[in-house]
Design a protein around this motif. Structure first.
Motif, PDB file in Angstrom:
ATOM      1  N   ASP A 498       8.815   7.001   3.439  1.00 17.08           N
ATOM      2  CA  ASP A 498       8.356   8.030   3.956  1.00 17.08           C
ATOM      3  C   ASP A 498       6.189   7.832   3.397  1.00 17.08           C
ATOM      4  N   TYR A 499       6.267   6.602   2.935  1.00 18.89           N
ATOM      5  CA  TYR A 499       5.182   6.734   3.265  1.00 18.89           C
ATOM      6  C   TYR A 499       4.516   5.720   4.276  1.00 18.89           C
ATOM      7  N   ASN A 500       2.521   5.171   4.288  1.00 17.86           N
ATOM      8  CA  ASN A 500       2.857   3.540   5.221  1.00 17.86           C
ATOM      9  C   ASN A 500       1.690   2.993   3.840  1.00 17.86           C
ATOM     10  N   ILE A 501       1.608   1.307   4.645  1.00 21.34           N
ATOM     11  CA  ILE A 501       0.420   0.910   4.142  1.00 21.34           C
ATOM     12  C   ILE A 501      -0.619   1.068   4.854  1.00 21.34           C
ATOM     13  N   GLU A 502      -1.848   1.602   4.274  1.00 20.11           N
ATOM     14  CA  GLU A 502      -3.319   0.825   4.911  1.00 20.11           C
ATOM     15  C   GLU A 502      -3.408   0.575   4.487  1.00 20.11           C
ATOM     16  N   ILE A 503      -3.915  -0.263   6.241  1.00 17.84           N
ATOM     17  CA  ILE A 503      -4.735  -1.511   6.138  1.00 17.84           C
ATOM     18  C   ILE A 503      -6.392  -1.367   6.946  1.00 17.84           C
ATOM     19  N   TYR A 504      -6.962  -1.795   5.130  1.00 24.31           N
ATOM     20  CA  TYR A 504      -8.278  -2.034   5.678  1.00 24.31           C
ATOM     21  C   TYR A 504      -8.678  -3.607   5.824  1.00 24.31           C
ATOM     22  N   CYS A 505     -10.149  -3.542   6.672  1.00 22.07           N
ATOM     23  CA  CYS A 505     -11.150  -4.253   7.113  1.00 22.07           C
ATOM     24  C   CYS A 505     -12.210  -3.952   6.531  1.00 22.07           C
ATOM     25  N   GLY A 506     -12.882  -4.913   5.185  1.00 26.86           N
ATOM     26  CA  GLY A 506     -14.207  -3.824   4.696  1.00 26.86           C
ATOM     27  C   GLY A 506     -13.702  -2.511   3.594  1.00 26.86           C
ATOM     28  N   THR A 507     -14.192  -1.686   3.997  1.00 28.30           N
ATOM     29  CA  THR A 507     -14.247  -0.246   4.010  1.00 28.30           C
ATOM     30  C   THR A 507     -13.504   0.578   4.602  1.00 28.30           C
ATOM     31  N   GLU A 508     -13.129  -0.136   5.827  1.00 29.92           N
ATOM     32  CA  GLU A 508     -13.124   1.130   7.126  1.00 29.92           C
ATOM     33  C   GLU A 508     -11.258   0.264   7.451  1.00 29.92           C
ATOM     34  N   VAL A 509     -10.642   1.962   7.690  1.00 30.66           N
ATOM     35  CA  VAL A 509      -9.593   1.481   7.845  1.00 30.66           C
ATOM     36  C   VAL A 509      -9.188   1.408   9.537  1.00 30.66           C
ATOM     37  N   ILE A 510      -8.550   0.397   9.774  1.00 34.56           N
ATOM     38  CA  ILE A 510      -8.363   0.179  10.989  1.00 34.56           C
ATOM     39  C   ILE A 510      -6.653   0.252  11.706  1.00 34.56           C
ATOM     40  N   GLY A 511      -5.934   0.558  10.462  1.00 26.54           N
ATOM     41  CA  GLY A 511      -4.381   1.100  10.713  1.00 26.54           C
ATOM     42  C   GLY A 511      -3.403   1.176   9.946  1.00 26.54           C
ATOM     43  N   GLU A 512      -2.742   1.586   9.924  1.00 19.25           N
ATOM     44  CA  GLU A 512      -1.103   1.869   8.574  1.00 19.25           C
ATOM     45  C   GLU A 512      -0.210   1.327   9.992  1.00 19.25           C
ATOM     46  N   LEU A 513       1.113   0.800   8.856  1.00 22.63           N
ATOM     47  CA  LEU A 513       2.249   0.280   8.925  1.00 22.63           C
ATOM     48  C   LEU A 513       3.131   1.034   7.771  1.00 22.63           C
ATOM     49  N   ASP A 514       4.162   0.936   7.604  1.00 21.50           N
ATOM     50  CA  ASP A 514       5.216   1.081   7.345  1.00 21.50           C
ATOM     51  C   ASP A 514       6.194  -0.184   6.127  1.00 21.50           C
ATOM     52  N   PRO A 515       6.059   0.229   4.795  1.00 24.22           N
ATOM     53  CA  PRO A 515       5.957  -1.025   3.779  1.00 24.22           C
ATOM     54  C   PRO A 515       7.372  -2.260   4.035  1.00 24.22           C
ATOM     55  N   ILE A 516       8.478  -1.472   5.156  1.00 25.44           N
ATOM     56  CA  ILE A 516       9.453  -2.421   6.044  1.00 25.44           C
ATOM     57  C   ILE A 516       8.542  -3.282   6.716  1.00 25.44           C
ATOM     58  N   GLY A 517       7.791  -2.632   7.320  1.00 32.97           N
ATOM     59  CA  GLY A 517       7.303  -3.645   8.262  1.00 32.97           C
ATOM     60  C   GLY A 517       6.633  -4.122   8.014  1.00 32.97           C
ATOM     61  N   ALA A 518       5.732  -4.384   7.052  1.00 29.97           N
ATOM     62  CA  ALA A 518       4.801  -4.831   6.461  1.00 29.97           C
ATOM     63  C   ALA A 518       5.162  -6.106   5.622  1.00 29.97           C
ATOM     64  N   ARG A 519       5.960  -5.673   4.962  1.00 27.61           N
ATOM     65  CA  ARG A 519       6.519  -7.288   4.763  1.00 27.61           C
ATOM     66  C   ARG A 519       6.616  -8.559   5.388  1.00 27.61           C
ATOM     67  N   GLY A 520       6.974  -8.159   6.284  1.00 27.38           N
ATOM     68  CA  GLY A 520       7.899  -9.142   7.805  1.00 27.38           C
ATOM     69  C   GLY A 520       5.892  -9.381   8.619  1.00 27.38           C
ATOM     70  N   THR A 521       4.818  -8.457   8.496  1.00 26.23           N
ATOM     71  CA  THR A 521       3.436  -8.786   9.327  1.00 26.23           C
ATOM     72  C   THR A 521       2.353  -8.245   8.657  1.00 26.23           C
TER      73      THR A 521
END
Length: 817
Positions: A498-521
């Motif tokens: 029930d949470y997402n992984i936030e994707i940072y480039c520098g100090t900017e959040v550019i996207g988010e992904l669930d933790p299971i998908g993050a393992r494979g992405t």
């Protein structure tokens, strides 16, 4: 129309050999009715100002039961005016009411809810009626949420916010709204199926309990695209009798459906392979965009969307502002901007996942491209229905992937237009799901021993389980939630987290992904693609829920290779199929990303590997094992014992891709594997496993187990009709995925064992016949030696002089600068 004719001509000229069928879906006249006698004069005037002089017959039919507070389901095709069907009677009743009542409008996606907010706002503004409304979802600012809870009459939301934000705070924030709630509108109700639908059914039980506490009994108004069992589906979802309106009075424009199969080509190693859908979609999108034909292209996966977008604009920078990608994982402001640009015509083409499949009104699109089968026929027609919505002629292009179901459809084009739509189903009594929602219900209001909305066999037993583990404790004559946490926070309606992984480039959040998908992405060194740019994952921290990436310029993408370790922990039911044992029960899955491949864009060649060092993901689910009969196994062993595993791996590949089509699931909902099964004490044999990829299991595998013979017949038909000689991804690959035995790998690589052994096993399972595989070894001719040409002395001398002159010039430049 001229530009659309140009697209049709371009398609038929450029891909004449690849077009396997061209269906013309005829137009149909509408069935119209006058305005209802009880419709308020202000709405009649508003409709006439918009050019609407009459209603479709189904809109007229829906008006009376909705006005009389009767639970109603409207079933019709896309772009048939379902929104007006329910808004008109509800707004009419709101205008006549002495005091404003509450209306909750539920949409499965944020994009759809924002689109419907705009449509409702226009109708309300034109009528002059004062209606306070707002959208309550994850993108709504906190101060805005408080205002909506205090003052709104019409609240637009989604099941996720109802579950986690609305119900837990019903007594503190939403008491006034719930006490006067009269209508609950559920749009796209066919999307509430499988695991998601099973969760949502329990959320609605909780909502109705809370409404009862606050003194209201709201009416349900549901809208659905065509499904095979609409009445059964909504009554399972809401546990009420519904009035079904399935007549469809909306007209339909003429549409052209092209079925395209990319060509087979031969590699340098003499192996045949089929080009991907991008070989057709890239030039077609470019041509349509340059001709200003408004286009939507659907892909199955997020990164597939990004790769296709990058390929389309590559060397065509003028298309960068006309073509954009749309997918899950984009930030809210990015999604809103793309939706506005598309609706207002600033965007010419959108490449998307199924995020835009549902009924969002995205203007007059003319061309729809389906890159591969979307998983169900219901989804196929939903996506195809995105075009021709303004009554104009449209083109639909289906491009087959090199996968079993895709190839079956392209070789049976009549199946698309004649096949019945699948039946939607759910399992609200699923033990794993009900045990997640009962603590939430007890948190909202103590549970009674006899709950009217939970009159099932599972409820009293689930109460006992929750009392034993001290999740619930007695409170007067009821049971209250006894733990200190917030139970809704641990329940995700759409997945396992029930949470997402936030994707940072520098100090900017550019996207988010669930933790299971993050393992494979997002593993270290993975390439993440976002709005046409490539980023490399520098650090993924699953504990801190963030990933740091850095923009890079590379010509490859990455793909994770997973390894499963599975075993059946408990058998619930055993049956036989031609003396082959089928065990249904609980399966423990250990899913480990092992390594990643670097794959070059366009050529798709593998240019390297790398390790993935993330922890495994483990879960328990339901599924079945298939152990081939001893008679068949002994016959195979007498020739070559490797044939048994060869057949299991081949059938595993085929069943995983065929099974979702019989249970209205997605290929991501079901997984297959070959693993050991304990037959007797200390005796283990290889078996085929098929299981749900959802923790706890929700019934996909159970449905497949019930229809196992149907699935096996479809597998056999796909193999029989495939045009390959020794296996391919369209039926069974020469080397199926998951093989980790060198001896078995050698058998696959050197022969046609993948197909022949699979056919032998299918013959046994379907007919009880032992047919030995006809294995033939493939040999490639050894090329004759090529004599090198004689050395060209003059060319060598000239090359030496050029190198010498280059060094002299280099020294001269160094002296001057």
């Amino acid at each position: 129309m001229a530009s659309l004719k140009g697209v049709s001509d371009y398609l038929e000229l450029t891909f004449s050999k690849e077009i396997k069928a061209h269906h013309i879906l005829p137009s149909s006249e509408g069935d119209f009715s006058g305005f209802p006698a009880t419709l308020h004069a202000s709405y009649v005037e508003v409709l006439k100002r918009q050019g609407i002089e009459s209603l479709y017959s189904h809109q007229q039919e829906a008006f009376e039961p909705i006005s009389r507070n009767q639970d109603t389901l409207l079933v019709s095709h896309t772009a048939s005016g379902k929104t007006l069907s329910f808004l008109l009677p509800i707004l009419n009743e709101f205008t006549k009411a002495g005091a404003p009542f509450g209306v909750m409008l539920m949409y499965p996606t944020k994009a759809l809810s924002r689109d419907q907010e705009s449509a409702l706002g226009k109708l309300v503004a034109a009528s002059g009626v004062t209606v306070r409304m707002g959208t309550f979802d994850g993108d709504t600012p906190r101060e805005e949420r408080s205002r909506i809870a205090r003052t709104a009459d019409f609240v637009i939301t989604n099941p996720d916010m109802l579950h986690a934000g609305f119900l837990p705070n019903h007594n503190r924030r939403w008491k006034g709204f719930l006490s006067r709630l009269r209508y609950i509108v559920i749009d796209e109700v066919h999307s509430y199926r499988g695991a998601f639908g099973s969760h949502v059914a329990n959320v609605f039980r909780r909502l109705l309990r809370v409404c009862e506490i606050h003194g209201s009994r709201p009416t349900f108004v549901c809208c659905s695209a065509t499904v095979g069992n609409p009445k059964e589906h909504v009554e399972a979802l809401f546990q009420r009798e519904f009035r079904i309106i399935d007549s469809d009075g909306a007209p339909r424009p003429r549409r052209h459906l092209y079925m395209v199969n990319p060509p087979l080509v031969q590699s340098q190693g003499h192996a045949l392979y089929r080009k991907g859908p991008a070989s057709v979609s890239i030039p077609l999108i470019r041509y349509a965009a340059k001709q200003k034909v408004r286009t939507i292209c659907f892909c199955r996966a997020r990164q597939e969307v990004e790769r296709l977008y990058k390929a389309v604009i590559d060397r065509n920078p003028e298309l960068r502002d006309r073509v954009k990608p749309y997918r899950g994982g984009l930030l809210p402001n990015e999604r809103r901007q793309l939706e506005r640009d598309l609706a207002k015509g600033r965007l010419n083409t959108i490449i998307t996942t199924n995020a835009l499949e549902l009924g969002i009104d995205i203007g007059g699109l003319d061309l729809c491209i389906l890159s591969g089968h979307p998983g169900t026929f219901a989804s196929f027609w939903q996506q195809a229905g995105r075009v021709g919505r303004a009554g104009k002629e449209a083109i639909i292009v289906y491009i087959a992937k090199d996968a079993p179901i895709d190839q079956y459809l392209v070789h049976h084009p009549e199946f698309i237009t004649k096949a019945p739509i699948e039946r939607a189903w759910l399992s609200a009594e699923n033990p794993y799901i009900i045990l997640q929602h009962l603590p939430c219900a007890a948190y909202e209001y103590p549970l009674r021993p006899d709950e009217p909305l939970y009159r099932t066999r599972a409820y009293p037993q689930a109460l006992e389980v929750l009392k034993e583990n001290e999740t619930l404790k007695p409170y007067r004559d009821c049971f209250r939630y006894a733990l200190s946490d917030y139970p809704a926070r641990g329940v995700n309606l759409r997945g396992m987290t029930d949470y997402n992984i936030e994707i940072y480039c520098g100090t900017e959040v550019i996207g988010e992904l669930d933790p299971i998908g993050a393992r494979g992405t997002l593993y270290k060194d993975a390439i993440y693609q976002h709005l046409g740019r490539r980023y490399m994952s520098i650090d993924l921290d699953l504990q801190k829920k963030l990933c740091r990436v850095s923009e890079v310029d590379v010509d490859y993408y990455t793909e994770a290779v997973w390894e499963n370790r599975i075993h059946m922990t408990e058998v619930e039911e055993t049956s036989e199929l031609q003396a082959s044992r089928v065990n249904f029960g609980y399966i423990h899955v250990n899913k480990q990303p092992k390594l990643y491949k670097k794959i070059r864009e366009r050529s798709y060649e593998n240019i390297g590997y790398g390790p993935i060092t993330l922890d495994a993901f483990e879960y328990d689910t339901t599924g079945f094992s298939l152990l081939p009969a001893d008679a068949w196994q002994e016959a195979m062993k007498a020739v070559d014992k490797r044939y048994i595993d060869a057949a299991l791996y081949g059938l595993s590949y085929l069943m995983r891709r065929v099974a979702p089509s019989v249970c209205m699931g997605d290929v991501k909902d079901i997984e297959t594997d070959v693993a050991l099964l304990e037959v007797d004490e200390s005796v283990w044999k290889s078996a085929l496993y098929l299981f749900d990829t959802v923790e706890g299991g929700v019934g996909y595998a159970e449905k497949v187990c019930e229809l196992l013979t149907t699935v096996l017949k479809l597998c056999r038909q796909i193999i029989d009709e495939c045009e390959c000689e020794a296996g391919c991804p369209s039926c069974v690959p020469p080397l199926p995925p998951g093989v980790n035995s060198e001896a078995l790998e050698m058998l696959f690589v050197e022969s046609n064992a993948a197909v022949e052994c699979t056919v032998s096993l299918l013959d046994w399972l379907l007919e009880g016949k032992t047919v030995l595989p006809n294995i033939t070894t493939r040999t490639l001719p050894i090329a004759t030696a090529v004599e090198p040409p004689p050395i060209d002395v003059e060319a060598v001398r000239l090359n030496n002089r050029l190198k010498k002159a280059s060094k002299i010039l280099q020294r001269k430049r160094e002296r001057q600068h």
